[in-house]
Design a protein around this motif. Structure first.
Motif, mmCIF file in Angstrom:
data_model
loop_
_atom_site.group_PDB
_atom_site.id
_atom_site.type_symbol
_atom_site.label_atom_id
_atom_site.label_comp_id
_atom_site.label_asym_id
_atom_site.label_seq_id
_atom_site.Cartn_x
_atom_site.Cartn_y
_atom_site.Cartn_z
ATOM 1 N N GLY A 169 0.600 -1.612 -0.031
ATOM 2 C CA GLY A 169 -0.232 0.088 -0.301
ATOM 3 C C GLY A 169 0.858 0.968 0.029
ATOM 4 O O GLY A 169 0.917 2.438 -0.682
ATOM 5 N N ALA A 170 2.025 1.252 1.084
ATOM 6 C CA ALA A 170 2.683 2.317 1.094
ATOM 7 C C ALA A 170 3.397 2.713 -0.277
ATOM 8 O O ALA A 170 3.588 3.659 -1.470
ATOM 9 N N LEU A 171 3.754 1.754 -1.445
ATOM 10 C CA LEU A 171 4.226 1.661 -3.212
ATOM 11 C C LEU A 171 3.378 2.179 -3.136
ATOM 12 O O LEU A 171 3.801 3.826 -4.307
ATOM 13 N N LEU A 172 2.420 2.232 -3.645
ATOM 14 C CA LEU A 172 0.969 2.483 -4.551
ATOM 15 C C LEU A 172 1.010 4.770 -3.441
ATOM 16 O O LEU A 172 0.851 5.592 -4.975
ATOM 17 N N GLY A 173 1.126 4.812 -2.401
ATOM 18 C CA GLY A 173 0.568 5.583 -2.031
ATOM 19 C C GLY A 173 1.992 6.323 -2.416
ATOM 20 O O GLY A 173 1.726 7.353 -2.040
ATOM 21 N N SER A 174 3.059 6.299 -2.777
ATOM 22 C CA SER A 174 3.939 6.910 -2.914
ATOM 23 C C SER A 174 4.083 7.437 -4.112
ATOM 24 O O SER A 174 3.852 8.449 -4.916
ATOM 25 N N LEU A 175 2.941 6.363 -5.452
ATOM 26 C CA LEU A 175 2.905 6.771 -6.804
ATOM 27 C C LEU A 175 1.494 7.731 -6.534
ATOM 28 O O LEU A 175 1.762 9.231 -7.539
ATOM 29 N N LEU A 176 0.988 7.593 -6.340
ATOM 30 C CA LEU A 176 -0.066 8.616 -5.632
ATOM 31 C C LEU A 176 0.455 10.022 -5.415
ATOM 32 O O LEU A 176 0.717 11.426 -6.090
ATOM 33 N N ALA A 177 1.726 10.108 -4.617
ATOM 34 C CA ALA A 177 1.930 11.728 -4.413
ATOM 35 C C ALA A 177 2.581 11.984 -5.705
ATOM 36 O O ALA A 177 2.879 12.984 -5.559
ATOM 37 N N ALA A 178 3.223 11.285 -6.036
ATOM 38 C CA ALA A 178 3.636 12.406 -7.430
ATOM 39 C C ALA A 178 2.408 12.632 -7.600
ATOM 40 O O ALA A 178 3.373 13.321 -9.061
ATOM 41 N N ARG A 179 1.351 12.685 -8.610
ATOM 42 C CA ARG A 179 0.330 13.303 -8.992
ATOM 43 C C ARG A 179 -0.741 13.932 -8.153
ATOM 44 O O ARG A 179 -1.320 14.944 -9.215
ATOM 45 N N LEU A 180 -1.206 13.581 -6.950
ATOM 46 C CA LEU A 180 -2.844 13.923 -6.579
ATOM 47 C C LEU A 180 -2.802 15.379 -6.257
ATOM 48 O O LEU A 180 -3.474 15.721 -6.336
ATOM 49 N N PRO A 181 -1.837 15.743 -5.736
ATOM 50 C CA PRO A 181 -1.072 16.941 -4.776
ATOM 51 C C PRO A 181 -1.027 18.080 -6.402
ATOM 52 O O PRO A 181 -1.638 19.194 -5.662
ATOM 53 N N SER A 182 -0.560 18.059 -6.742
ATOM 54 C CA SER A 182 -0.420 18.413 -7.938
ATOM 55 C C SER A 182 -1.590 18.887 -8.357
ATOM 56 O O SER A 182 -1.621 19.569 -9.437
ATOM 57 N N ARG A 183 -2.569 18.319 -8.556
ATOM 58 C CA ARG A 183 -4.044 18.321 -9.726
ATOM 59 C C ARG A 183 -4.544 18.998 -8.588
ATOM 60 O O ARG A 183 -6.039 19.479 -9.120
ATOM 61 N N PHE A 184 -4.988 18.724 -7.608
ATOM 62 C CA PHE A 184 -6.172 18.522 -6.913
ATOM 63 C C PHE A 184 -5.924 19.514 -5.320
ATOM 64 O O PHE A 184 -6.789 19.564 -4.901
ATOM 65 N N GLY A 185 -4.552 19.692 -5.561
ATOM 66 C CA GLY A 185 -4.399 20.436 -4.477
ATOM 67 C C GLY A 185 -2.556 19.744 -3.032
ATOM 68 O O GLY A 185 -4.257 18.847 -2.699
ATOM 69 N N HIS A 186 -2.533 20.256 -2.673
ATOM 70 C CA HIS A 186 -1.807 19.535 -1.211
ATOM 71 C C HIS A 186 -2.765 19.554 -0.351
ATOM 72 O O HIS A 186 -2.787 18.331 0.511
ATOM 73 N N GLY A 187 -3.787 20.664 0.169
ATOM 74 C CA GLY A 187 -4.421 20.686 1.397
ATOM 75 C C GLY A 187 -5.387 19.658 1.442
ATOM 76 O O GLY A 187 -5.682 19.129 2.307
ATOM 77 N N ALA A 188 -6.475 20.165 0.122
ATOM 78 C CA ALA A 188 -6.879 18.234 -0.197
ATOM 79 C C ALA A 188 -6.648 17.162 -0.295
ATOM 80 O O ALA A 188 -7.701 16.588 0.295
ATOM 81 N N VAL A 189 -5.650 16.970 -0.495
ATOM 82 C CA VAL A 189 -4.640 15.397 -0.399
ATOM 83 C C VAL A 189 -4.837 15.654 0.890
ATOM 84 O O VAL A 189 -5.092 14.114 0.980
ATOM 85 N N LEU A 190 -3.925 15.564 1.699
ATOM 86 C CA LEU A 190 -3.666 15.432 3.437
ATOM 87 C C LEU A 190 -5.183 15.932 3.980
ATOM 88 O O LEU A 190 -4.609 14.254 4.688
ATOM 89 N N VAL A 191 -5.680 16.341 3.431
ATOM 90 C CA VAL A 191 -6.773 15.769 4.784
ATOM 91 C C VAL A 191 -7.993 14.776 4.198
ATOM 92 O O VAL A 191 -7.893 13.970 5.128
ATOM 93 N N SER A 192 -8.468 14.729 2.983
ATOM 94 C CA SER A 192 -8.642 13.513 2.754
ATOM 95 C C SER A 192 -8.123 12.093 2.974
ATOM 96 O O SER A 192 -8.988 11.050 3.251
ATOM 97 N N ALA A 193 -6.957 12.009 2.564
ATOM 98 C CA ALA A 193 -5.953 10.782 2.572
ATOM 99 C C ALA A 193 -6.355 10.602 4.013
ATOM 100 O O ALA A 193 -6.009 9.681 4.377
ATOM 101 N N ALA A 194 -5.777 11.888 5.128
ATOM 102 C CA ALA A 194 -5.359 11.383 6.034
ATOM 103 C C ALA A 194 -6.456 10.397 6.255
ATOM 104 O O ALA A 194 -7.322 9.981 7.451
ATOM 105 N N ALA A 195 -8.001 11.223 6.335
ATOM 106 C CA ALA A 195 -9.390 10.835 6.480
ATOM 107 C C ALA A 195 -9.020 9.888 5.845
ATOM 108 O O ALA A 195 -9.609 8.262 6.887
ATOM 109 N N LEU A 196 -9.370 9.358 5.450
ATOM 110 C CA LEU A 196 -9.722 7.591 4.845
ATOM 111 C C LEU A 196 -8.819 6.715 5.240
ATOM 112 O O LEU A 196 -9.518 5.408 5.594
ATOM 113 N N GLY A 197 -7.505 7.086 5.519
ATOM 114 C CA GLY A 197 -6.349 6.309 5.743
ATOM 115 C C GLY A 197 -6.407 5.715 7.639
ATOM 116 O O GLY A 197 -6.690 4.687 8.104
ATOM 117 N N ASP A 198 -7.044 7.202 7.969
ATOM 118 C CA ASP A 198 -7.141 6.549 8.977
ATOM 119 C C ASP A 198 -8.150 5.914 9.594
ATOM 120 O O ASP A 198 -8.719 5.394 10.774
#
Length: 425
Positions: A273-302
């Protein structure tokens, strides 16, 4: 130094190969011991929930006690010396626990001493191997060198828990502890053969002002909104996660009746899962915004850990569900980790990078011993299922803190360091 800047030139450097191999062996030893020692306590010493919480807390305490000082101390010594000595110490500590366990002499207080020693020595080793790379290779090789070392660390995080659980299940807890010790011994034998003499900064007659530099790092983080939020959210998450893991390591073998092998494999599912997360981190923040990705990913992962307390029934149902939970947690947890690191590096001036990283580690990881203790106490008072539900819900405080802060408004472009911050050197 190698004259070529090609990737192959790095691997032709025998000293780098020794560093990589030794660090890989050490990381395997460290991550197998994180599972072996708790299972040793539960299965061999019949430790209760409170005792397991104390064991995990003691092993994590060195992060709180030593992380701010490890960097300053390592900077004044040759990193090979630090790594070799810490490998030797961990080999002796785990080897002694294995022998005592085989002879029936090991008691819980002695295992607490072993856990603290391994944790303390690991803090210094981890700082030293990162500093060693800077002294060993050219600046233009740092990215490739770090990629190799961190790839080994990720592989150890994936394979270490599964290997530790399998060794305990198939052999015994003392033999598993001896196997962890053998990894550290292999690292010791490899790293001591590193031949290149390191150049050290010239030592001044007066001792360095360590406390002043530590204070500057603390003050800078406290004065920056983004970094301050990262600290608070990290502390909330690590405190709750430590409590969750203490209860989790009791819940899986005792309530779900899973073997040590299955427990290790379930924990190892976070790795892919961490390997997949590393790949997503290269794309999602620049597309949806760093703040939105941080909050939504933390909510889903936790939030996915709230599924664990409801698991019942046969292993045919619970094991795939546990794999799914850990995979999802690994994916979104790594997405948060990588995005937070990018934000931290972007808002921090070059001369403060090390101190800011140490400060966030200190504040974020510092509460973990208390969380482990709380998890053990709750499991004794309320039972593992209720305690898992409560502690897993506590993990959601992290995304709530980020959502209530300006961090959530970070866009696709990362901010620059604040003006006037360059005087922090």
């Amino acid at each position: 130094m190698p004259s070529s800047s090609s990737p192959s030139s790095l691997w032709r450097d025998s000293d780098f190969r020794r560093l990589w191999f030794g660090q890989t062996a050490s990381q395997l030893g460290e991550h197998t011991s994180l599972v072996v020692l708790p299972l040793f306590a539960v299965l061999t010493l019949d430790a209760g929930a409170g005792q397991l919480g104390a064991l995990r807390a003691v092993g994590q305490a060195p992060v709180l006690l030593l992380s701010l000082f490890a960097g300053a101390w390592v900077d004044r010594w040759r990193t090979r010396t630090v790594m070799v000595l810490t490998d030797a110490g961990r080999t002796l500590a785990l080897g002694a626990a294995a022998v005592a366990g085989l002879l029936g002499w090991l008691v819980l207080p002695a295992l607490l001493v072993v856990a603290f020693a391994v944790g303390a020595l690991s803090v210094f080793f981890d700082v030293a191997y990162q500093a060693s790379l800077v002294r060993l290779v050219r600046r233009d090789q740092l990215v490739r060198g770090n990629s190799a070392l961190e790839g080994s660390r990720s592989a150890a995080q994936i394979g270490g828990p599964a290997l530790g659980g399998a060794l305990v299940s198939l052999l015994s807890a003392p033999i598993a502890a001896a196997s962890s010790a053998s990894f550290f011994a292999l690292s010791f034998l490899t790293l001591r053969r590193t031949g290149r003499r390191e150049s050290l900064p010239e030592r001044s007659a007066r001792p360095p002002r360590v406390w002043r530099r530590i204070h500057e790092g603390l003050r800078f983080v406290a004065g920056d909104t983004a970094l301050r939020t990262v600290c608070l959210a990290s502390a909330a998450f690590q405190f709750s996660f430590a409590a969750v893991m203490t209860v989790y390591l009791l819940f899986l073998p005792r309530d779900l009746h899973l073997s040590g092998t299955v427990v290790g494999l379930a924990l190892a599912a976070t790795g892919p899962g961490a390997l997949l997360g590393s790949l997503l981190a290269a794309r999602l923040p620049s597309r949806f915004g760093h703040g939105a990705v941080l909050v939504s990913a933390a909510a889903l992962g936790d939030g996915v850990f709230l599924c664990v307390p409801v698991l019942h029934g046969s292993s045919a149902v619970t094991v795939p569900a546990l794999f799914t939970v850990n995979f999802v947690f690994g994916t979104f947890g790594q997405l948060v980790n990588v995005t937070v690191m990018a934000v931290r590096q972007a808002v921090t001036p070059d001369g403060m990078q090390g101190r800011v990283a140490a400060t966030i580690t200190f504040v974020g990881m510092g509460p973990t011993p208390l969380g482990s203790l709380l998890g053990g106490l709750l499991a004794e008072a309320w039972g593992t299922r209720t305690s898992l539900l409560v502690t897993a819900a506590g993990m959601l405080l992290s995304p709530v803190l980020m959502a209530l802060s300006p961090l959530v408004r970070l866009g696709r472009t990362l901010p620059a360091p604040p003006e006037g911050s360059q005087h922090f050197y």
